[in-house]
Design an enzyme around this catalytic site. Structure first.
Site, PDB file in Angstrom:
ATOM      1  CE  LYS A 295      16.862   3.935   3.093  1.00  0.00           C
ATOM      2  NZ  LYS A 295      17.272   2.526   2.910  1.00  0.00           N
TER       3      LYS A 295
ATOM      4  NE  ARG B  11      12.494   1.873  -1.714  1.00  0.00           N
ATOM      5  CZ  ARG B  11      12.395   1.876  -0.397  1.00  0.00           C
ATOM      6  NH1 ARG B  11      11.956   2.941   0.228  1.00  0.00           N
ATOM      7  NH2 ARG B  11      12.741   0.808   0.302  1.00  0.00           N
TER       8      ARG B  11
ATOM      9  NE  ARG C 140      10.053  -3.731   7.290  1.00  0.00           N
ATOM     10  CZ  ARG C 140      10.684  -2.699   6.755  1.00  0.00           C
ATOM     11  NH1 ARG C 140      11.201  -1.769   7.549  1.00  0.00           N
ATOM     12  NH2 ARG C 140      10.818  -2.577   5.461  1.00  0.00           N
TER      13      ARG C 140
HETATM   14  P1  AMP Z   1      11.376   0.769   3.591  1.00  0.00           P
HETATM   15  O1  AMP Z   1      10.865   0.774   4.988  1.00  0.00           O
HETATM   16  O2  AMP Z   1      11.896   2.120   3.141  1.00  0.00           O
HETATM   17  O3  AMP Z   1      12.346  -0.340   3.304  1.00  0.00           O
HETATM   18  O4  AMP Z   1      10.097   0.513   2.650  1.00  0.00           O
HETATM   19  C1  AMP Z   1       9.337  -0.674   2.763  1.00  0.00           C
HETATM   20  C2  AMP Z   1       8.561  -0.914   1.481  1.00  0.00           C
HETATM   21  O5  AMP Z   1       7.659   0.180   1.252  1.00  0.00           O
HETATM   22  C3  AMP Z   1       9.407  -0.977   0.202  1.00  0.00           C
HETATM   23  O6  AMP Z   1       9.972  -2.274  -0.002  1.00  0.00           O
HETATM   24  C4  AMP Z   1       8.379  -0.608  -0.847  1.00  0.00           C
HETATM   25  O7  AMP Z   1       7.497  -1.690  -1.121  1.00  0.00           O
HETATM   26  C5  AMP Z   1       7.572   0.467  -0.141  1.00  0.00           C
HETATM   27  N1  AMP Z   1       8.162   1.817  -0.369  1.00  0.00           N
HETATM   28  C6  AMP Z   1       8.740   2.620   0.562  1.00  0.00           C
HETATM   29  N2  AMP Z   1       9.170   3.762   0.005  1.00  0.00           N
HETATM   30  C7  AMP Z   1       8.860   3.685  -1.308  1.00  0.00           C
HETATM   31  C8  AMP Z   1       9.077   4.542  -2.425  1.00  0.00           C
HETATM   32  N3  AMP Z   1       9.708   5.721  -2.290  1.00  0.00           N
HETATM   33  N4  AMP Z   1       8.620   4.118  -3.635  1.00  0.00           N
HETATM   34  C9  AMP Z   1       7.979   2.946  -3.784  1.00  0.00           C
HETATM   35  N5  AMP Z   1       7.778   2.072  -2.781  1.00  0.00           N
HETATM   36  C10 AMP Z   1       8.205   2.437  -1.550  1.00  0.00           C
END
Ligand code: AMP
Length: 214
Positions: free
Chosen positions: A13, A88, A160
């Site tokens: 993404k 999400r 990360r």
């Molecule tokens: P990502 O970079 O999108 O994979 O997000 C990293 C982490 O941020 C996720 O594993 C969640 O812990 C948190 N996170 C990001 N977006 C959301 C969301 N829309 N709702 C809840 N937690 C989120």
């Protein structure tokens, strides 16, 4: 154009969002990036989110909705936006609908990138980035010239915390249980297009563009 880039962690993404930002001149709104920035800055919100993010769980809807509502109200989102990593959960999607409706707006397209789980684990567990200049790498597919050192600025590369294999598996489980049901949600609104997210990056870009013009 108001767009959601949808898919499991590691579906690409972020990579495809960069391309869409350049193509459509609208900003990427990544909740993951905004939360990581809050963690790094040590804000009260970041402190609340940190532990759950390290475990690969979902940060509470009210925290995430607060940052998204604020971001979408900014001037640069007026002619459109690319949501990445949000919504999400179904309550997040309902709340997004309400925020947009209030502003007389709606989602035009939801692009869902489909990638199988083994490929995701391979992609995420090999992902590295430079903490100084932000350049991304992959130990197998896009390795730096010297292991663990940034080609651009010479800083040591980092992984990360939530890209370690056990956490990736947990993030995939959370995705299946809480996020994947949103595909039916957006299908029923006639805005969902599913795209194969495997293959060369340029091929996937073409698939996305074709889906958006149809
Ligand atoms: P990502 O970079 O999108 O994979 O997000 C990293 C982490 O941020 C996720 O594993 C969640 O812990 C948190 N996170 C990001 N977006 C959301 C969301 N829309 N709702 C809840 N937690 C989120």
């Amino acid at each position: 154009m108001n767009l959601i880039l949808f898919g499991p962690p590691g579906a690409g993404k972020g990579t495809q969002a960069q391309f869409l930002v350049e193509t459509y001149r609208i900003p990427q709104v990544s909740t993951g990036d905004m939360l990581r920035a809050a963690v790094k800055a040590g804000t009260p919100l970041g402190l609340k989110a940190q532990e759950i993010m390290t475990q690969g769980g979902l940060v509470s809807d009210d925290i995430v909705l607060g940052i998204v509502a604020e971001r979408l109200a900014q001037d640069d989102c007026r002619s459109g936006f690319i949501l990445d990593g949000f919504p999400r959960t179904i309550p997040q999607a309902d709340a997004l609908d309400a925020i947009l409706k209030q502003a007389g707006r709606s989602i035009d397209h939801v692009v869902s990138l489909e990638v199988d789980n083994d490929e995701i684990v391979k992609r995420l567990s090999g992902r590295r980035s430079c903490p100084s200049c932000g350049k991304g790498y992959h130990v197998a597919f896009d390795a730096p010239l010297q292991a663990d050192v940034c080609d651009v600025c010479g800083s040591g590369l980092v992984q990360r915390a939530d890209d370690q294999e056990a956490t990736v598996r947990n993030r995939l489980l959370v995705y299946e249980q809480q996020t994947a049901p949103l595909k039916d949600y957006y299908k029923s609104k006639n805005v969902l297009c599913s795209i194969l997210g495997m293959g060369a990056i340029a091929e996937i870009q073409q698939r996305i563009i074709s889906a958006l013009v149809n």
